[in-house]
Design a protein around this motif. Structure first.
Motif, PDB file in Angstrom:
ATOM      1  N   TRP A 130      -1.574  -5.437   3.606  1.00  0.00           N
ATOM      2  CA  TRP A 130      -2.986  -5.148   3.395  1.00  0.00           C
ATOM      3  C   TRP A 130      -3.151  -4.056   2.335  1.00  0.00           C
ATOM      4  CZ3 TRP A 130      -6.103  -0.890   3.818  1.00  0.00           C
ATOM      5  CH2 TRP A 130      -7.482  -1.143   3.756  1.00  0.00           C
ATOM      6  N   MET A 131      -2.295  -3.032   2.386  1.00  0.00           N
ATOM      7  CA  MET A 131      -2.394  -1.933   1.426  1.00  0.00           C
ATOM      8  C   MET A 131      -2.140  -2.417   0.002  1.00  0.00           C
ATOM      9  SD  MET A 131      -3.086   1.266   0.898  1.00  0.00           S
ATOM     10  CE  MET A 131      -3.434   1.484   2.613  1.00  0.00           C
ATOM     11  N   GLU A 132      -1.179  -3.321  -0.182  1.00  0.00           N
ATOM     12  CA  GLU A 132      -0.913  -3.875  -1.513  1.00  0.00           C
ATOM     13  C   GLU A 132      -2.141  -4.608  -2.045  1.00  0.00           C
ATOM     14  OE1 GLU A 132       2.618  -6.226  -2.067  1.00  0.00           O
ATOM     15  OE2 GLU A 132       3.837  -4.784  -0.951  1.00  0.00           O
ATOM     16  N   GLU A 133      -2.757  -5.425  -1.197  1.00  0.00           N
ATOM     17  CA  GLU A 133      -3.949  -6.165  -1.622  1.00  0.00           C
ATOM     18  C   GLU A 133      -5.091  -5.210  -1.962  1.00  0.00           C
ATOM     19  OE1 GLU A 133      -7.069  -9.329   0.327  1.00  0.00           O
ATOM     20  OE2 GLU A 133      -4.978  -9.419   0.965  1.00  0.00           O
ATOM     21  N   ALA A 134      -5.280  -4.196  -1.136  1.00  0.00           N
ATOM     22  CA  ALA A 134      -6.339  -3.214  -1.382  1.00  0.00           C
ATOM     23  C   ALA A 134      -6.077  -2.438  -2.679  1.00  0.00           C
ATOM     24  CB  ALA A 134      -6.445  -2.248  -0.204  1.00  0.00           C
ATOM     25  N   ALA A 135      -4.827  -2.099  -2.941  1.00  0.00           N
ATOM     26  CA  ALA A 135      -4.483  -1.353  -4.161  1.00  0.00           C
ATOM     27  C   ALA A 135      -4.742  -2.195  -5.408  1.00  0.00           C
ATOM     28  CB  ALA A 135      -3.025  -0.900  -4.109  1.00  0.00           C
ATOM     29  N   ARG A 136      -4.369  -3.479  -5.364  1.00  0.00           N
ATOM     30  CA  ARG A 136      -4.644  -4.371  -6.501  1.00  0.00           C
ATOM     31  C   ARG A 136      -6.142  -4.451  -6.760  1.00  0.00           C
ATOM     32  NH1 ARG A 136      -0.270  -7.124  -4.612  1.00  0.00           N
ATOM     33  NH2 ARG A 136      -1.458  -8.396  -3.176  1.00  0.00           N
ATOM     34  N   SER A 137      -6.909  -4.579  -5.697  1.00  0.00           N
ATOM     35  CA  SER A 137      -8.363  -4.665  -5.819  1.00  0.00           C
ATOM     36  C   SER A 137      -8.954  -3.361  -6.367  1.00  0.00           C
ATOM     37  CB  SER A 137      -8.967  -4.991  -4.454  1.00  0.00           C
ATOM     38  OG  SER A 137     -10.362  -5.031  -4.523  1.00  0.00           O
ATOM     39  N   ALA A 138      -8.469  -2.229  -5.864  1.00  0.00           N
ATOM     40  CA  ALA A 138      -8.958  -0.930  -6.343  1.00  0.00           C
ATOM     41  C   ALA A 138      -8.637  -0.745  -7.821  1.00  0.00           C
ATOM     42  CB  ALA A 138      -8.340   0.198  -5.519  1.00  0.00           C
ATOM     43  N   ASP A 139      -7.425  -1.106  -8.231  1.00  0.00           N
ATOM     44  CA  ASP A 139      -7.055  -0.975  -9.646  1.00  0.00           C
ATOM     45  C   ASP A 139      -7.932  -1.858 -10.523  1.00  0.00           C
ATOM     46  OD1 ASP A 139      -5.098   0.876  -9.056  1.00  0.00           O
ATOM     47  OD2 ASP A 139      -3.416  -0.491  -9.408  1.00  0.00           O
ATOM     48  N   ALA A 182     -10.993  -2.775  -9.962  1.00  0.00           N
ATOM     49  CA  ALA A 182     -12.319  -2.160 -10.039  1.00  0.00           C
ATOM     50  C   ALA A 182     -12.312  -0.962 -10.983  1.00  0.00           C
ATOM     51  CB  ALA A 182     -12.783  -1.745  -8.644  1.00  0.00           C
ATOM     52  N   VAL A 183     -11.269  -0.145 -10.922  1.00  0.00           N
ATOM     53  CA  VAL A 183     -11.178   1.044 -11.775  1.00  0.00           C
ATOM     54  C   VAL A 183     -11.070   0.654 -13.249  1.00  0.00           C
ATOM     55  CG1 VAL A 183      -9.661   2.974 -12.375  1.00  0.00           C
ATOM     56  CG2 VAL A 183     -10.280   2.581  -9.999  1.00  0.00           C
ATOM     57  N   ARG A 184     -10.377  -0.439 -13.539  1.00  0.00           N
ATOM     58  CA  ARG A 184     -10.216  -0.868 -14.934  1.00  0.00           C
ATOM     59  C   ARG A 184     -11.559  -1.232 -15.576  1.00  0.00           C
ATOM     60  NH1 ARG A 184      -5.557  -3.551 -12.654  1.00  0.00           N
ATOM     61  NH2 ARG A 184      -3.706  -2.399 -13.290  1.00  0.00           N
ATOM     62  N   ARG A 185     -12.572  -1.535 -14.768  1.00  0.00           N
ATOM     63  CA  ARG A 185     -13.884  -1.915 -15.300  1.00  0.00           C
ATOM     64  C   ARG A 185     -14.802  -0.709 -15.515  1.00  0.00           C
ATOM     65  NH1 ARG A 185     -13.095  -5.991 -11.216  1.00  0.00           N
ATOM     66  NH2 ARG A 185     -14.487  -4.862  -9.814  1.00  0.00           N
ATOM     67  N   THR A 186     -14.297   0.497 -15.210  1.00  0.00           N
ATOM     68  CA  THR A 186     -15.126   1.699 -15.322  1.00  0.00           C
ATOM     69  C   THR A 186     -14.374   2.803 -16.056  1.00  0.00           C
ATOM     70  OG1 THR A 186     -14.325   2.679 -13.260  1.00  0.00           O
ATOM     71  CG2 THR A 186     -16.218   1.179 -13.095  1.00  0.00           C
ATOM     72  N   PRO A 235      -7.104   6.756 -12.016  1.00  0.00           N
ATOM     73  CA  PRO A 235      -6.473   5.761 -12.884  1.00  0.00           C
ATOM     74  C   PRO A 235      -6.054   4.518 -12.088  1.00  0.00           C
ATOM     75  CG  PRO A 235      -4.886   7.443 -12.293  1.00  0.00           C
ATOM     76  CD  PRO A 235      -6.201   7.864 -11.688  1.00  0.00           C
ATOM     77  N   PRO A 236      -5.851   3.400 -12.768  1.00  0.00           N
ATOM     78  CA  PRO A 236      -5.438   2.167 -12.075  1.00  0.00           C
ATOM     79  C   PRO A 236      -3.930   2.155 -11.792  1.00  0.00           C
ATOM     80  CG  PRO A 236      -5.743   1.705 -14.396  1.00  0.00           C
ATOM     81  CD  PRO A 236      -6.133   3.147 -14.174  1.00  0.00           C
ATOM     82  N   VAL A 237      -3.489   3.079 -10.943  1.00  0.00           N
ATOM     83  CA  VAL A 237      -2.063   3.177 -10.603  1.00  0.00           C
ATOM     84  C   VAL A 237      -1.815   3.041  -9.105  1.00  0.00           C
ATOM     85  CG1 VAL A 237      -1.449   4.545 -12.651  1.00  0.00           C
ATOM     86  CG2 VAL A 237      -2.147   5.706 -10.523  1.00  0.00           C
ATOM     87  N   ALA A 238      -2.828   2.651  -8.353  1.00  0.00           N
ATOM     88  CA  ALA A 238      -2.663   2.529  -6.899  1.00  0.00           C
ATOM     89  C   ALA A 238      -1.610   1.482  -6.547  1.00  0.00           C
ATOM     90  CB  ALA A 238      -4.000   2.194  -6.242  1.00  0.00           C
ATOM     91  N   GLU A 239      -1.650   0.334  -7.207  1.00  0.00           N
ATOM     92  CA  GLU A 239      -0.670  -0.704  -6.890  1.00  0.00           C
ATOM     93  C   GLU A 239       0.746  -0.242  -7.229  1.00  0.00           C
ATOM     94  OE1 GLU A 239       0.111  -5.475  -7.338  1.00  0.00           O
ATOM     95  OE2 GLU A 239      -1.054  -4.495  -8.902  1.00  0.00           O
ATOM     96  N   GLU A 240       0.918   0.414  -8.369  1.00  0.00           N
ATOM     97  CA  GLU A 240       2.234   0.943  -8.733  1.00  0.00           C
ATOM     98  C   GLU A 240       2.751   1.887  -7.650  1.00  0.00           C
ATOM     99  OE1 GLU A 240       4.275   3.874 -12.096  1.00  0.00           O
ATOM    100  OE2 GLU A 240       2.141   3.419 -12.242  1.00  0.00           O
ATOM    101  N   LEU A 241       1.898   2.786  -7.177  1.00  0.00           N
ATOM    102  CA  LEU A 241       2.295   3.742  -6.156  1.00  0.00           C
ATOM    103  C   LEU A 241       2.624   3.045  -4.841  1.00  0.00           C
ATOM    104  CD1 LEU A 241       2.744   6.600  -5.149  1.00  0.00           C
ATOM    105  CD2 LEU A 241       0.263   6.762  -4.757  1.00  0.00           C
ATOM    106  N   VAL A 242       1.789   2.111  -4.420  1.00  0.00           N
ATOM    107  CA  VAL A 242       2.009   1.410  -3.153  1.00  0.00           C
ATOM    108  C   VAL A 242       3.297   0.587  -3.198  1.00  0.00           C
ATOM    109  CG1 VAL A 242       1.093  -0.429  -1.662  1.00  0.00           C
ATOM    110  CG2 VAL A 242      -0.393   1.440  -2.424  1.00  0.00           C
ATOM    111  N   LEU A 243       3.517  -0.139  -4.276  1.00  0.00           N
ATOM    112  CA  LEU A 243       4.748  -0.935  -4.392  1.00  0.00           C
ATOM    113  C   LEU A 243       5.984  -0.031  -4.383  1.00  0.00           C
ATOM    114  CD1 LEU A 243       3.652  -3.621  -7.001  1.00  0.00           C
ATOM    115  CD2 LEU A 243       3.989  -3.940  -4.533  1.00  0.00           C
ATOM    116  N   THR A 244       5.907   1.095  -5.062  1.00  0.00           N
ATOM    117  CA  THR A 244       7.025   2.036  -5.094  1.00  0.00           C
ATOM    118  C   THR A 244       7.266   2.626  -3.710  1.00  0.00           C
ATOM    119  OG1 THR A 244       6.538   2.566  -7.402  1.00  0.00           O
ATOM    120  CG2 THR A 244       7.919   4.130  -6.204  1.00  0.00           C
ATOM    121  N   ALA A 245       6.205   3.013  -3.039  1.00  0.00           N
ATOM    122  CA  ALA A 245       6.340   3.592  -1.696  1.00  0.00           C
ATOM    123  C   ALA A 245       6.880   2.563  -0.701  1.00  0.00           C
ATOM    124  CB  ALA A 245       4.989   4.127  -1.226  1.00  0.00           C
TER     125      ALA A 245
END
Length: 141
Positions: free
Chosen positions: A15-24, A26-30, A35-45
């Motif tokens: 769920w966290m991976e999916e949420a991070a992709r979605s958050a990134d 959304a951030v890329r559009r603003t 920064p759009p690094v949530a997915e990178e952090l979640v995958l690394t963690a």
């Protein structure tokens, strides 16, 4: 998965991976301070020893609890938050993303202590792993 079945750590990470992709996305559009690094952090963690814990985010902090909490399927209100987290923002040189590793609990006394600021998600995760207890040895406050 059964509707009332408690989430496993793997379910929470999925769920966290999916949420991070979605958050990134959304951030890329603003033009955001996050920064759009949530997915990178979640995958690394998730690829680290942090995968034994239940992850969650609060604003721009990746945080952890020792069991499924009330907002997770089958969770109760008895999960204990681990005293460490990683934040991310555009506070690096030239507005580049930076990860900050914190020891302690957010919004609680004593105030959390900054342990490391880095542009590298792997370094941030390794620093947090070193701060947190091994599974099964944590103590409840």
């Amino acid at each position: 998965m059964e509707t009332n079945a408690a989430w496993s750590p793997a379910d929470a990470w999925d769920w966290m991976e999916e949420a991070a992709r979605s958050a990134d996305a959304a951030v890329r559009r603003t033009n955001s301070w996050v920064p759009p690094v949530a997915e990178e952090l979640v995958l690394t963690a998730r690829a680290s020893a942090l995968s034994q814990w239940y992850p969650f985010t609060s604003h721009n902090y990746l945080r952890f609890v020792d069991g499924p909490t009330f907002w997770m399927p089958g969770g109760l209100d008895d999960g204990v938050e681990l005293a460490g987290s990683i934040s991310f923002d555009t506070g690096g040189p030239g507005g580049c993303p930076v990860f900050r590793v914190w020891s302690g609990l957010l919004l609680r006394k004593p105030d959390p202590v900054l342990v490391l600021a880095t542009q590298n998600a792997i370094e941030a995760v390794e620093a947090l792993v070193a701060l947190l207890p091994s599974h099964g040895t944590e103590s409840r406050p």
